[in-house]
Write an enzyme that holds these catalytic residues in place. Structure first.
Site, mmCIF file in Angstrom:
data_model
loop_
_atom_site.group_PDB
_atom_site.id
_atom_site.type_symbol
_atom_site.label_atom_id
_atom_site.label_comp_id
_atom_site.label_asym_id
_atom_site.label_seq_id
_atom_site.Cartn_x
_atom_site.Cartn_y
_atom_site.Cartn_z
ATOM 1 N N HIS A 1 -28.746 57.404 18.111
ATOM 2 C CA HIS A 1 -27.776 56.489 18.683
ATOM 3 C C HIS A 1 -28.426 55.286 19.335
ATOM 4 O O HIS A 1 -27.949 54.173 19.207
ATOM 5 C CB HIS A 1 -26.913 57.230 19.706
ATOM 6 N N LEU B 1 -21.472 56.976 14.415
ATOM 7 C CA LEU B 1 -22.910 56.847 14.620
ATOM 8 C C LEU B 1 -23.634 58.008 13.963
ATOM 9 O O LEU B 1 -23.100 59.117 13.860
ATOM 10 C CB LEU B 1 -23.227 56.851 16.119
ATOM 11 N N CYS B 2 -24.873 57.749 13.575
ATOM 12 C CA CYS B 2 -25.740 58.762 12.992
ATOM 13 C C CYS B 2 -25.770 60.014 13.893
ATOM 14 O O CYS B 2 -25.869 59.860 15.104
ATOM 15 C CB CYS B 2 -27.131 58.184 12.877
ATOM 16 N N PRO B 3 -25.684 61.216 13.409
ATOM 17 C CA PRO B 3 -25.620 61.604 11.993
ATOM 18 C C PRO B 3 -24.197 61.903 11.511
ATOM 19 O O PRO B 3 -24.036 62.578 10.509
ATOM 20 C CB PRO B 3 -26.451 62.888 11.987
ATOM 21 N N ASP C 1 -23.097 52.228 10.681
ATOM 22 C CA ASP C 1 -24.337 52.559 11.382
ATOM 23 C C ASP C 1 -25.532 52.092 10.541
ATOM 24 O O ASP C 1 -25.666 52.459 9.375
ATOM 25 C CB ASP C 1 -24.408 54.083 11.595
#
Lengths: 346, 75
Positions: free
Chosen positions: A42, B11-13, B38
């Protein structure tokens, strides 16, 4: 052929543990748990602070180096109870490391049974971490997770009682390791032997719950909401911007760079936002109660972070959750008018 | 058959998790078109495809959005 499921964090230890078991001819797949408190993904995704750094998920990257499948499991909701009510308490901040490890190993066991694997491996090293990897806690993790005898720690197995995995000869105990302590030397030597050229080494750990700046904001959130709870968006927003609380009723989240600005734009439909239009400056969100007085006060704080001089009047666009937009003109607060105590963290 | 998945704002993941779950409902040869925002998605989804035996057919970026097309492999 026996099959093992490895807890893959993306760090060196879980990579080594996996490779040690692969070397014994065991088929391995990895699982990685997403709690919402993960640091690197993030931070990289939101901020522009390291534009040249490759943005990638370390667990996926590690899995690819190891040649294993990786399953990323969303545990955001179930994990809340671990954060809010940890049976074994917190570490130095709000890190419930022992409960976390028990929870993850238990979830790995459930995955193992569902997918017909035979045992679980982790990259734990005795004494590596003060809260969850002390020798006295290792049996607690095995027992309370219900993994018991099928939890193998290849990097420190020789210092522990033989598990079923070793007793049955699924793996050769002699080829496992006896690492302990905080020194990383033995791991680096083994990495060299396996020709691991690159691996993630997150400074300060990989979980925001071990970060004092972050947990200060989480405690502030609990205190001012009057209850110990959080939603997913709450814990994401605690990772973004400067958090300034001038009043118990509200706080401001002020972006620190263009990446955060872009990210917070997607929250404008959930929070009242302030955007300078007469000067260059960051987007800010107001979290908490809203009234005209608070907005005016917040605007003076937000204006302080624009490129305006203190005697410039700054025009800001105020967008409400309903979509209505108004403008406001204010003189920015001076640095002295924003006391340090208002900063929940930098 | 072509399917579409919107993973914007995640956002990842989370984009990878969303794809991982969606792909469980698809068959080998199916096409999945994904849009996400993202910045790390490009490398993460590419790595995920390689690991699981799927094929990245194309990827492109337009403003803040990343478009990827993958074909489901036999796994």
């Amino acid at each position: 052929m026996k099959k093992a499921v490895a807890l893959i964090s993306g760090g060196l230890d879980s990579m080594l543990a996996t490779r040690v078991i692969q070397e014994q001819g065991i088929y391995v797949e990895g699982i990685n748990f997403y709690t919402g408190f993960c640091v690197e993904g993030h931070t990289q995704a939101i901020r522009n602070s390291q534009p040249n750094k490759v943005k990638r998920n370390s667990a996926l990257w590690a899995a690819e180096q190891l040649g294993i499948k990786l399953h990323i499991i969303d545990i955001i909701q179930d994990y809340k109870q671990i954060v809010l009510n940890p049976k074994y308490g917190y570490g130095s901040h709000l890190n419930p490391c022992l409960d976390c490890k028990i929870f993850m190993v238990n979830r790995a066991k459930q995955w193992m049974e569902k997918n017909q694997f035979d045992f679980i491996i982790t990259g734990e090293v005795i004494g590596q971490r003060p809260k969850s990897q002390l020798k006295k806690y290792m049996p607690i993790v095995a027992h309370e997770s219900k993994a018991d005898d099928i939890l193998l720690r290849p990097l420190c197995a020789k210092l522990l009682a033989p598990t079923l995995v070793e007793r049955e000869g699924w793996v050769n105990r002699e080829k496992l390791h006896g690492f302990s302590g905080r020194s990383r030397g033995p791991q680096f030597d083994l990495a060299k032997k396996f020709d691991f050229q690159e691996y993630a080494q997150p400074a300060g750990g990989c979980c925001f719950l071990t970060n004092g700046h972050y947990t200060k904001k989480l405690k502030d959130l609990w205190k001012h909401r009057g209850r110990k709870d959080y939603e997913f968006d709450d814990i994401i927003l605690l990772k973004v911007g400067r958090h300034i609380r001038p009043h118990s009723d509200f706080k401001l989240i002020i972006c620190r760079d263009e990446g955060e600005n872009h990210f917070l734009e997607s929250y404008q439909h959930q929070y009242t936002s302030l955007k300078p239009i007469s000067h260059l400056g960051p987007l800010s969100l107001i979290e908490g109660k809203i009234n005209a007085e608070y907005i005016h006060f917040a605007a003076k704080i937000a204006a302080r972070f624009t490129d305006a001089k203190s005697n410039d009047k700054v025009t800001l666009e105020i967008s409400s959750v309903s979509g209505s937009i108004q403008t406001i003109k204010v003189f920015p607060f001076t640095a002295d008018q924003i006391p340090k105590e208002w900063y929940i963290s930098s | 058959m072509t399917h579409h998945l919107d993973a914007r704002r995640l956002l990842c993941p989370l984009p990878v998790i969303k794809i991982q779950e969606y792909v469980k409902t698809l068959y080998p040869g199916d096409i999945l078109e994904i849009v996400c925002t993202d910045k790390g998605s490009l490398s993460d989804i590419t790595a995920w495809c390689r690991i699981h035996g799927h094929y990245l057919l194309s990827s492109s970026k337009q403003n803040q959005e990343i478009f990827m097309t993958i074909q489901i492999g036999i796994c």
